[in-house]
Write a protein that holds these residues in place. Sequence first.
Motif, PDB file in Angstrom:
ATOM      1  N   SER A  66      28.244 -23.397 -11.256  1.00  0.00           N
ATOM      2  CA  SER A  66      29.107 -23.269 -10.079  1.00  0.00           C
ATOM      3  C   SER A  66      28.394 -22.341  -9.112  1.00  0.00           C
ATOM      4  CB  SER A  66      30.466 -22.687 -10.476  1.00  0.00           C
ATOM      5  OG  SER A  66      31.252 -22.426  -9.329  1.00  0.00           O
ATOM      6  N   ARG A 148      28.723 -28.287 -10.266  1.00  0.00           N
ATOM      7  CA  ARG A 148      27.991 -29.420 -10.833  1.00  0.00           C
ATOM      8  C   ARG A 148      28.485 -29.649 -12.254  1.00  0.00           C
ATOM      9  NH1 ARG A 148      23.052 -27.080  -7.898  1.00  0.00           N
ATOM     10  NH2 ARG A 148      22.812 -28.485  -6.121  1.00  0.00           N
ATOM     11  N   LYS A 151      27.010 -35.321 -16.231  1.00  0.00           N
ATOM     12  CA  LYS A 151      26.967 -36.718 -15.787  1.00  0.00           C
ATOM     13  C   LYS A 151      27.618 -37.662 -16.790  1.00  0.00           C
ATOM     14  CE  LYS A 151      22.385 -37.923 -17.632  1.00  0.00           C
ATOM     15  NZ  LYS A 151      21.026 -38.404 -17.266  1.00  0.00           N
ATOM     16  N   CYS A 225      24.114 -35.417 -12.049  1.00  0.00           N
ATOM     17  CA  CYS A 225      25.351 -34.690 -12.306  1.00  0.00           C
ATOM     18  C   CYS A 225      26.475 -35.288 -11.475  1.00  0.00           C
ATOM     19  CB  CYS A 225      25.195 -33.204 -11.980  1.00  0.00           C
ATOM     20  SG  CYS A 225      25.002 -32.860 -10.212  1.00  0.00           S
ATOM     21  N   ARG A 226      27.705 -34.925 -11.804  1.00  0.00           N
ATOM     22  CA  ARG A 226      28.869 -35.171 -10.949  1.00  0.00           C
ATOM     23  C   ARG A 226      29.141 -33.866 -10.203  1.00  0.00           C
ATOM     24  NH1 ARG A 226      27.130 -39.589 -12.522  1.00  0.00           N
ATOM     25  NH2 ARG A 226      27.906 -40.504 -14.462  1.00  0.00           N
ATOM     26  N   THR A 227      29.865 -33.938  -9.109  1.00  0.00           N
ATOM     27  CA  THR A 227      30.101 -32.710  -8.356  1.00  0.00           C
ATOM     28  C   THR A 227      31.548 -32.601  -7.889  1.00  0.00           C
ATOM     29  OG1 THR A 227      29.428 -33.727  -6.257  1.00  0.00           O
ATOM     30  CG2 THR A 227      27.734 -32.555  -7.495  1.00  0.00           C
ATOM     31  N   SER A 229      33.394 -30.364  -4.808  1.00  0.00           N
ATOM     32  CA  SER A 229      33.169 -29.493  -3.658  1.00  0.00           C
ATOM     33  C   SER A 229      34.516 -29.226  -2.993  1.00  0.00           C
ATOM     34  CB  SER A 229      32.187 -30.127  -2.667  1.00  0.00           C
ATOM     35  OG  SER A 229      32.667 -31.395  -2.241  1.00  0.00           O
TER      36      SER A 229
END
Length: 802
Positions: A66, A148, A151, A225-227, A229
């Motif tokens: 993070s 982040r 995945k 990765c997935r994120t 925000s």
Amino acid sequence: MKKILSFFVAAAAILPLFAAQIKQSGGTISATNGKLNPYLWAKKGQVFSMTGKGDNGKAYSIVLESLIWYHGRSGNTEHIYQDQSEAAWKVQKSEVNGNLIKSYAGNVDFDILREVELFDDDDAVRFEYIVTAKDDREIARINFPLIRLNKEIESVSFDDGKLENFTTGTDVSLKETGKSMAFFFHMPKHNKTVLLLVDLNAPLKYGHKLGVMPAYSHGGAKAWCRTMSFQHIYRWAFDYHKAGEKTGMRFYFKALDGAALTDAHKQAARDLAKKMKVEPAKFATSELDDVYRYPSKLAAQLPAVDGVNIWSEITTKRIYPAMEMPKAKTAALKLTSAANERESIQIAFNPATDAKLEKVVFSDLVSEKGDKIAAKNFYANMLGVQKIAAPRAVFYGETRYPDKLIPMEDALPAKLKAKQNSILHLTFYAPAGTKKGTYKGDVTLRISGKECKLPVELKVWGFELPKKSKYTAYGLLWSSLPEHIEQIMPRMAAYNWSTTVYQGGQKELRKYFADGKELRLPDNFTLAEKAVKEHGYNMFAIPYVFLGAWNWTPKKPVNFLSLMIDSPEFDEKFVNYLKSAYRQIKEKGLVDNAFLYIWDEMTGGHYAALEKTMNMVRKHAPGVRALTVAAPDPMVLKHNDIIVTGGMGAWWSPETKKVAEKALADGKELWIYLNGTTFATDVPPNIPRLTVWQNYTYGFTGFLQWSMDYNWKHGSFEKNGLTWILYPGYEKPIYSARLEYFRDGVEDYNMFALSRKLPAEKKAVVDKMISTIAPKEAEMSEDPVLMYDIRNQIGDYLDKNL
């Protein structure tokens, strides 16, 4: 330590349900509650990460990191700004008190406190940021943190903002998730779901009136990765922090069994929210009513046609389709300008039933002395509405964005939809040589067969703006059709822009510099000559010499015939190119207008390449200005004539102020580059104009827009609005209303520059008025009415004193 007390008839005993364990080793802090394992890693500045414990006892990754990340000050003058990653910030101290971990860190702009908490009565983990500004200063808008994620997350579920209804998807949009509190990350490989509960109201605790909007991105099959925000919608275009000002973010994580959303998962989110007092968004859309609902104080009703309300608005205020009609009334459209200046006004039509605008005809404008401004100097456009996905627009629910300039020959007859505003944008040009006076005339409209005349009064001051602008705006064209370039040039020049004359890159270089000795453009720089001498471009770029950007390293070939920069072949061919181009532009008298844009976002490790290539330019193309996008570092200043910096918030300080002032005194030009601010679709229409006001205050003389037309996300304004200032891919060029707003700023700049002719004490009066809107080293005003009023006051003052 938080405890849960279990009371029995015979005795009371302390029985923690989830035994938290926290360890410290070499600056790394690790913890576990048996299901989740948060970490603060020493080697990464104690940034937060987290794993979970699977049914088989093995750990699986959840949060990779993070981060707070932005482009900001370095704290030194050798390399003035850089990527600011929380992972690189110095850890000041860390402490453990029971189940609570505190980690203190910071950089030159902020102090941060990171808190990680485990509980004896719940297997959730709390993670929280508290961010404190160190100085009074403008800083780039920071939407933090960037989380982040593993995945292996295959899908995500999220709620409706009230924990009542839930949706599951793969890659979802801000429109879907912007009000969501709960996110469920599904990981079939581990038969687990991880719940993330977001406190949307965290910034309100620190006095902000709006909170955050979460967004999830899957990133696609190849993403590492997935994120997650978070859009901090209380932050405005030119964000200003006062020393000690705080903000924060708060999250809760919880591991759940199963890899698909269940009723038990939903209830777990509700229970956790209740227990931790995490509420739905408490900030209301009414906080943005002044932006989307109400017109400015200068808006006024005009004489109506039966069944059609008509009203006017200044161009520093955007009219939205559902905006209310003003209560004030006026008998005429009133504008003020200098000679050789364009000034615009907006007309809104709001019919009771669908109607059509069938005709718009300008009369000549005539002064009280009989002087005339011919109608051919005026033009009108309907504003076509685009869909946008800007965070505030999504939050407010008004994603219709009037922007596309549609000329009358294409717009008429224009449909006027019932009970919503359709917008006509009128521009009046007082040509060079126009005498002082108030010029009157009218605009005739025909709406569904009924005509009306709107009186016009244009007050022209007794001074004239220079033919050649004191300010240069340069925009790169990427996706416009080559056959449109000659149509684009005169229009962009009228907006006070210079743009790409010769499109292309490596492909065109190999074609027109095939022998490595002579540059053979098909037109031999005739188009560049036309741009400068006929249309009035301030500058043009010598083509095909852009060598590298932020991702180039000396180990890679440059973007010049794919050669290595330290090779003899590069030296020979680059010099040949410079010599050939220079000879041709010199023959056409264009040396003073030419520049070379060779490096972009130059970083400290590449200064040897910068020095080498710029020395070649000085030797083989003398008088041609060199431009680099970079911080005003010593080596950049030494080897360039034009330095295009990031926004002031990224680098300005008492120390760098001295650097900038010396550079300007030494004859360097400083420009600004504000990707994501000036032409963003989530800022008011006065921000393009305010950008130029700020430049004047700081002594900057130009602006670079990296793309006017780049179709980088394929096909829609919603995804490309930031880079569609000139709409690509149409049968003929289509322009954005933001060009009109920016042009007004450039004309203001040229008007302000006239004050340099005044005695020092009178120039100081003008500077003080400008500082009401765009002060140096203080908070700028985004008030559209105040900007309009101050601009007119400055014009009146110059009219009396020049």
